[in-house]
Design a protein around this motif. Structure first.
Motif, PDB file in Angstrom:
ATOM      1  N   ALA A  77     -40.857  67.875  -7.185  1.00  0.00           N
ATOM      2  CA  ALA A  77     -40.191  67.450  -8.506  1.00  0.00           C
ATOM      3  C   ALA A  77     -38.837  67.118  -8.395  1.00  0.00           C
ATOM      4  O   ALA A  77     -38.025  67.647  -7.330  1.00  0.00           O
ATOM      5  N   PRO A  78     -38.124  66.007  -8.502  1.00  0.00           N
ATOM      6  CA  PRO A  78     -36.985  65.490  -8.479  1.00  0.00           C
ATOM      7  C   PRO A  78     -35.716  66.456  -8.494  1.00  0.00           C
ATOM      8  O   PRO A  78     -34.732  66.431  -8.051  1.00  0.00           O
ATOM      9  N   GLU A  79     -35.787  66.739 -10.004  1.00  0.00           N
ATOM     10  CA  GLU A  79     -34.564  67.771 -10.693  1.00  0.00           C
ATOM     11  C   GLU A  79     -34.591  68.984  -9.642  1.00  0.00           C
ATOM     12  O   GLU A  79     -33.372  69.353  -9.087  1.00  0.00           O
ATOM     13  N   PRO A  80     -35.529  69.574  -9.376  1.00  0.00           N
ATOM     14  CA  PRO A  80     -35.598  70.999  -8.383  1.00  0.00           C
ATOM     15  C   PRO A  80     -34.897  70.523  -7.050  1.00  0.00           C
ATOM     16  O   PRO A  80     -34.323  71.202  -6.496  1.00  0.00           O
ATOM     17  N   ARG A  81     -35.406  69.579  -6.500  1.00  0.00           N
ATOM     18  CA  ARG A  81     -34.841  69.205  -5.257  1.00  0.00           C
ATOM     19  C   ARG A  81     -33.316  68.838  -5.212  1.00  0.00           C
ATOM     20  O   ARG A  81     -32.714  69.370  -4.293  1.00  0.00           O
ATOM     21  N   GLY A  82     -32.835  68.174  -6.344  1.00  0.00           N
ATOM     22  CA  GLY A  82     -31.412  68.079  -6.377  1.00  0.00           C
ATOM     23  C   GLY A  82     -30.684  69.417  -6.338  1.00  0.00           C
ATOM     24  O   GLY A  82     -29.615  69.561  -5.787  1.00  0.00           O
ATOM     25  N   LEU A  83     -31.237  70.281  -7.200  1.00  0.00           N
ATOM     26  CA  LEU A  83     -30.705  71.745  -7.260  1.00  0.00           C
ATOM     27  C   LEU A  83     -30.612  72.368  -5.879  1.00  0.00           C
ATOM     28  O   LEU A  83     -29.592  73.024  -5.421  1.00  0.00           O
ATOM     29  N   ILE A  84     -31.743  72.175  -5.256  1.00  0.00           N
ATOM     30  CA  ILE A  84     -31.743  72.665  -3.666  1.00  0.00           C
ATOM     31  C   ILE A  84     -30.693  72.245  -2.671  1.00  0.00           C
ATOM     32  O   ILE A  84     -30.146  73.006  -2.376  1.00  0.00           O
ATOM     33  N   ARG A  85     -30.425  70.738  -2.959  1.00  0.00           N
ATOM     34  CA  ARG A  85     -29.715  70.258  -2.052  1.00  0.00           C
ATOM     35  C   ARG A  85     -28.008  70.653  -2.423  1.00  0.00           C
ATOM     36  O   ARG A  85     -27.437  70.804  -1.565  1.00  0.00           O
ATOM     37  N   ALA A  86     -28.062  70.910  -3.972  1.00  0.00           N
ATOM     38  CA  ALA A  86     -26.640  71.057  -4.383  1.00  0.00           C
ATOM     39  C   ALA A  86     -26.385  72.767  -3.922  1.00  0.00           C
ATOM     40  O   ALA A  86     -25.408  73.260  -3.361  1.00  0.00           O
ATOM     41  N   ASN A  87     -27.363  73.498  -3.839  1.00  0.00           N
ATOM     42  CA  ASN A  87     -27.278  74.879  -3.440  1.00  0.00           C
ATOM     43  C   ASN A  87     -27.110  75.139  -1.839  1.00  0.00           C
ATOM     44  O   ASN A  87     -26.401  75.744  -1.452  1.00  0.00           O
ATOM     45  N   VAL A  88     -27.907  74.327  -1.185  1.00  0.00           N
ATOM     46  CA  VAL A  88     -27.667  74.131   0.371  1.00  0.00           C
ATOM     47  C   VAL A  88     -26.311  74.043   0.783  1.00  0.00           C
ATOM     48  O   VAL A  88     -25.508  74.338   1.328  1.00  0.00           O
ATOM     49  N   GLU A  89     -25.768  72.653   0.148  1.00  0.00           N
ATOM     50  CA  GLU A  89     -24.446  72.204   0.407  1.00  0.00           C
ATOM     51  C   GLU A  89     -23.397  73.150   0.074  1.00  0.00           C
ATOM     52  O   GLU A  89     -22.396  73.544   0.769  1.00  0.00           O
ATOM     53  N   ALA A  90     -23.449  73.733  -1.423  1.00  0.00           N
ATOM     54  CA  ALA A  90     -22.490  74.715  -1.677  1.00  0.00           C
ATOM     55  C   ALA A  90     -22.519  75.955  -0.651  1.00  0.00           C
ATOM     56  O   ALA A  90     -21.182  76.735  -0.628  1.00  0.00           O
TER      57      ALA A  90
END
Length: 185
Positions: A77-90
């Motif tokens: 799913a797109p929204e969770p992938r965006g959350l993962i990206r943001a958390n990985v970056e943070a």
């Protein structure tokens, strides 16, 4: 949501804006990682982690915080992938992570280098998806021999380990349960 232990302890994670993604609670993650640390030889330390139905990435990121050397997050799913990206970056762990847009029940063949010794599988509850995902991981050679596998599912779902997986223990936390298994040797 936050990381509950290890080098990133206390760092906040972005959570979902809808109920479509159900992240593992901080309390349950802390209990799970205590079990993994004390009963399974600090299973996260040095591990290559596969996080199926990754959602926010909390399980894989918690493992990285506790010494895992690499993590792959599988989320369709797109929204969770965006959350993962943001958390990985943070957390600054982009160099030791990969995010796959893929159906966890249809992984396909793994690359020769993609063998994982610690696997988290936290699918939407009650749909039989954990069994399908683990079968797909086994058939696609995603699992290192005797990989440690953790499934989070609702108690009502009555999860049963797929062929080739040995159930080691089952722990209940309210309406959820954690099932810890060994994958095929």
């Amino acid at each position: 949501m936050r990381i509950v232990g290890g080098r990133f302890r206390g760092r906040a994670l972005q959570g979902p804006s809808s109920s479509a993604t159900r992240p593992t609670s901080d309390r349950l993650r802390e209990a799970l990682f205590n079990v993994l640390a004390h009963a399974y030889g600090d299973a996260a330390d040095g591990a290559r982690v596969l996080d199926l139905f990754a959602g926010t990435g909390a399980l894989g990121l918690e493992a990285l915080s506790r010494g895992a050397k690499f993590a792959v997050f599988v989320e369709e799913a797109p929204e969770p992938r965006g959350l993962i990206r943001a958390n990985v970056e943070a957390l600054g762990v982009g160099g030791i992570t990969r995010i796959f847009r893929r159906d966890a029940t249809k992984l396909g063949a793994a690359l020769a280098s993609d063998s994982f010794d610690l696997v988290f599988c936290d699918p939407p509850y009650g749909r039989g998806l954990a069994e399908k995902a683990l079968t797909s991981a086994r058939e696609g050679n995603w699992l290192a021999p005797a990989a440690l596998v953790v499934v989070e599912e609702s108690v009502e779902a009555a999860f049963a380990a797929p062929e080739g997986f040995e159930e080691l223990e089952r722990r209940r936390y309210d309406a959820s349960e954690i099932v810890i298994m060994r994958g095929p040797s």
